[in-house]
Write a protein that holds these residues in place. Structure first.
Motif, PDB file in Angstrom:
ATOM      1  N   LEU A  88      63.463  25.321  92.408  1.00 51.55           N
ATOM      2  CA  LEU A  88      64.081  26.379  92.848  1.00 51.55           C
ATOM      3  C   LEU A  88      63.249  27.453  93.364  1.00 51.55           C
ATOM      4  CD1 LEU A  88      66.047  26.759  89.402  1.00 51.55           C
ATOM      5  CD2 LEU A  88      66.897  25.485  91.238  1.00 51.55           C
ATOM      6  N   TRP A  89      63.464  27.749  94.698  1.00 54.04           N
ATOM      7  CA  TRP A  89      62.579  28.428  95.314  1.00 54.04           C
ATOM      8  C   TRP A  89      62.869  29.991  94.975  1.00 54.04           C
ATOM      9  CZ3 TRP A  89      58.636  26.247  97.885  1.00 54.04           C
ATOM     10  CH2 TRP A  89      58.785  24.864  98.126  1.00 54.04           C
ATOM     11  N   ALA A  90      61.596  30.608  94.847  1.00 51.96           N
ATOM     12  CA  ALA A  90      61.777  32.071  94.577  1.00 51.96           C
ATOM     13  C   ALA A  90      61.317  32.694  95.499  1.00 51.96           C
ATOM     14  CB  ALA A  90      60.900  32.226  93.090  1.00 51.96           C
ATOM     15  N   SER A  91      61.424  34.082  95.630  1.00 49.60           N
ATOM     16  CA  SER A  91      61.235  35.040  96.802  1.00 49.60           C
ATOM     17  C   SER A  91      59.528  35.108  96.624  1.00 49.60           C
ATOM     18  CB  SER A  91      61.867  36.439  96.703  1.00 49.60           C
ATOM     19  OG  SER A  91      61.571  36.757  95.405  1.00 49.60           O
ATOM     20  N   SER A  92      58.794  35.315  97.668  1.00 43.70           N
ATOM     21  CA  SER A  92      57.539  35.823  97.630  1.00 43.70           C
ATOM     22  C   SER A  92      57.334  37.068  97.298  1.00 43.70           C
ATOM     23  CB  SER A  92      56.899  35.310  99.149  1.00 43.70           C
ATOM     24  OG  SER A  92      57.610  36.090 100.047  1.00 43.70           O
ATOM     25  N   MET A  93      56.023  37.296  96.637  1.00 47.46           N
ATOM     26  CA  MET A  93      55.649  38.623  96.172  1.00 47.46           C
ATOM     27  C   MET A  93      54.848  39.519  96.926  1.00 47.46           C
ATOM     28  SD  MET A  93      55.483  37.273  92.078  1.00 47.46           S
ATOM     29  CE  MET A  93      55.644  38.911  91.322  1.00 47.46           C
ATOM     30  N   SER A  94      55.066  40.917  96.728  1.00 41.97           N
ATOM     31  CA  SER A  94      53.970  41.711  97.538  1.00 41.97           C
ATOM     32  C   SER A  94      52.307  41.473  96.815  1.00 41.97           C
ATOM     33  CB  SER A  94      54.274  42.957  97.627  1.00 41.97           C
ATOM     34  OG  SER A  94      54.639  43.592  96.223  1.00 41.97           O
ATOM     35  N   PRO A  95      51.678  41.872  97.671  1.00 39.36           N
ATOM     36  CA  PRO A  95      50.233  41.733  96.982  1.00 39.36           C
ATOM     37  C   PRO A  95      50.187  42.761  95.733  1.00 39.36           C
ATOM     38  CG  PRO A  95      49.989  42.070  99.296  1.00 39.36           C
ATOM     39  CD  PRO A  95      51.445  42.195  98.950  1.00 39.36           C
ATOM     40  N   GLU A  96      51.011  43.652  95.593  1.00 40.29           N
ATOM     41  CA  GLU A  96      50.937  44.857  94.258  1.00 40.29           C
ATOM     42  C   GLU A  96      51.524  44.000  93.288  1.00 40.29           C
ATOM     43  OE1 GLU A  96      51.639  45.734  97.272  1.00 40.29           O
ATOM     44  OE2 GLU A  96      50.285  47.303  97.855  1.00 40.29           O
ATOM     45  N   ALA A  97      52.573  43.288  93.541  1.00 41.69           N
ATOM     46  CA  ALA A  97      53.150  42.473  92.400  1.00 41.69           C
ATOM     47  C   ALA A  97      52.443  41.367  91.978  1.00 41.69           C
ATOM     48  CB  ALA A  97      54.745  41.925  92.996  1.00 41.69           C
ATOM     49  N   ILE A  98      51.506  40.809  92.858  1.00 40.19           N
ATOM     50  CA  ILE A  98      50.940  39.419  92.588  1.00 40.19           C
ATOM     51  C   ILE A  98      49.736  40.173  91.683  1.00 40.19           C
ATOM     52  CG2 ILE A  98      49.073  38.151  93.380  1.00 40.19           C
ATOM     53  CD1 ILE A  98      50.974  37.945  95.939  1.00 40.19           C
ATOM     54  N   ALA A  99      49.049  41.084  92.020  1.00 45.32           N
ATOM     55  CA  ALA A  99      48.076  41.941  91.356  1.00 45.32           C
ATOM     56  C   ALA A  99      48.366  42.355  89.838  1.00 45.32           C
ATOM     57  CB  ALA A  99      47.497  43.231  91.865  1.00 45.32           C
ATOM     58  N   ALA A 100      49.677  42.946  89.876  1.00 40.64           N
ATOM     59  CA  ALA A 100      50.279  43.340  88.458  1.00 40.64           C
ATOM     60  C   ALA A 100      50.549  41.848  87.687  1.00 40.64           C
ATOM     61  CB  ALA A 100      51.477  43.745  88.744  1.00 40.64           C
ATOM     62  N   VAL A 101      51.006  40.883  88.143  1.00 39.29           N
ATOM     63  CA  VAL A 101      51.086  39.512  87.422  1.00 39.29           C
ATOM     64  C   VAL A 101      49.442  39.209  86.950  1.00 39.29           C
ATOM     65  CG1 VAL A 101      51.800  37.142  87.577  1.00 39.29           C
ATOM     66  CG2 VAL A 101      53.194  38.659  88.355  1.00 39.29           C
ATOM     67  N   ARG A 102      48.690  39.170  88.027  1.00 34.83           N
ATOM     68  CA  ARG A 102      47.282  38.688  87.520  1.00 34.83           C
ATOM     69  C   ARG A 102      46.762  39.528  86.270  1.00 34.83           C
ATOM     70  NH1 ARG A 102      45.339  36.677  93.154  1.00 34.83           N
ATOM     71  NH2 ARG A 102      45.174  34.530  92.634  1.00 34.83           N
ATOM     72  N   ARG A 103      47.095  40.761  86.441  1.00 37.04           N
ATOM     73  CA  ARG A 103      46.527  41.702  85.359  1.00 37.04           C
ATOM     74  C   ARG A 103      47.096  41.340  83.904  1.00 37.04           C
ATOM     75  NH1 ARG A 103      46.182  45.973  88.980  1.00 37.04           N
ATOM     76  NH2 ARG A 103      48.582  46.422  88.680  1.00 37.04           N
ATOM     77  N   ARG A 104      48.583  41.188  84.065  1.00 36.11           N
ATOM     78  CA  ARG A 104      49.151  40.579  82.822  1.00 36.11           C
ATOM     79  C   ARG A 104      48.637  39.365  82.318  1.00 36.11           C
ATOM     80  NH1 ARG A 104      54.647  41.032  84.480  1.00 36.11           N
ATOM     81  NH2 ARG A 104      54.661  38.851  84.769  1.00 36.11           N
ATOM     82  N   ASP A 105      48.194  38.527  83.257  1.00 28.86           N
ATOM     83  CA  ASP A 105      47.933  36.978  82.830  1.00 28.86           C
ATOM     84  C   ASP A 105      46.371  37.389  82.029  1.00 28.86           C
ATOM     85  OD1 ASP A 105      49.872  35.475  83.828  1.00 28.86           O
ATOM     86  OD2 ASP A 105      48.476  34.518  85.442  1.00 28.86           O
ATOM     87  N   ILE A 106      45.680  38.218  82.851  1.00 27.12           N
ATOM     88  CA  ILE A 106      44.058  38.418  82.194  1.00 27.12           C
ATOM     89  C   ILE A 106      44.424  39.202  80.816  1.00 27.12           C
ATOM     90  CG2 ILE A 106      42.385  39.937  82.404  1.00 27.12           C
ATOM     91  CD1 ILE A 106      42.795  39.409  85.412  1.00 27.12           C
ATOM     92  N   GLN A 107      45.327  39.876  80.616  1.00 29.65           N
ATOM     93  CA  GLN A 107      45.654  40.667  79.258  1.00 29.65           C
ATOM     94  C   GLN A 107      45.935  39.526  78.235  1.00 29.65           C
ATOM     95  OE1 GLN A 107      48.321  43.558  80.310  1.00 29.65           O
ATOM     96  NE2 GLN A 107      46.749  44.870  81.167  1.00 29.65           N
TER      97      GLN A 107
END
Ligand SMILES: [Zn+2]
Length: 144
Positions: A88-107
């Motif tokens: 199921l294709w999802a929308s692409s994310m802005s660099p800011e949203a990507i950075a937020a996901v990465r921060r959450r992953d790191i936490q």
């Protein structure tokens, strides 16, 4: 390579060197799954199966991966959900949203990591956050 709209699960001990398109290789032994990016770009996507990363659910021989697969580090930046073998294709994310996901992953990674002395944890978190900000800085020039 053409995009695929489904992934066929294949349960293996070792992930093969030649990963076939349209196949989701699942190694319970090494708690990991691998497939070729469903957009057809040919990049290999590795999804570690652990509480901080992905989990896989099996139902009648069909698999679902949670959460979604976001290939932010590939040029295609594809984002999709694997649900009952279907893509199921999802929308692409802005660099800011990507950075937020990465921060959450790191936490999550830091929180769920085995206990370590706190100075090691701080060092690790510092290094990962530094890396994330670099990635965000690099991805910015391509923004509209
Ligand atoms: Zn791709």
């Amino acid at each position: 390579m053409a995009p695929v709209d489904r992934l066929q699960p294949k349960f293996v001990d070792y992930i093969p060197d030649d990963v076939e398109a349209g196949v989701l290789y699942v190694s319970r032994r090494f708690s990991t799954a691998t497939h070729l990016c469903c957009c057809g770009c040919g990049h290999e996507v590795v999804t570690p199966l652990n509480p901080a990363k992905w989990s896989i659910a099996e139902r009648d021989g069909r698999v679902s991966l949670t959460p979604s697969v976001g290939n932010w580090s590939f040029p295609c930046r594809s984002h999709y959900i694997v649900s009952d073998n279907r893509i199921l294709w999802a929308s692409s994310m802005s660099p800011e949203a990507i950075a937020a996901v990465r921060r959450r992953d790191i936490q999550d990674a830091v929180r769920l990591a085995p206990p370590r002395p706190s100075w090691v944890r701080r060092l690790l978190a510092g290094a990962l956050v530094a890396w994330t900000s670099t990635v965000a800085a690099i991805t910015r020039p391509w923004r509209k």
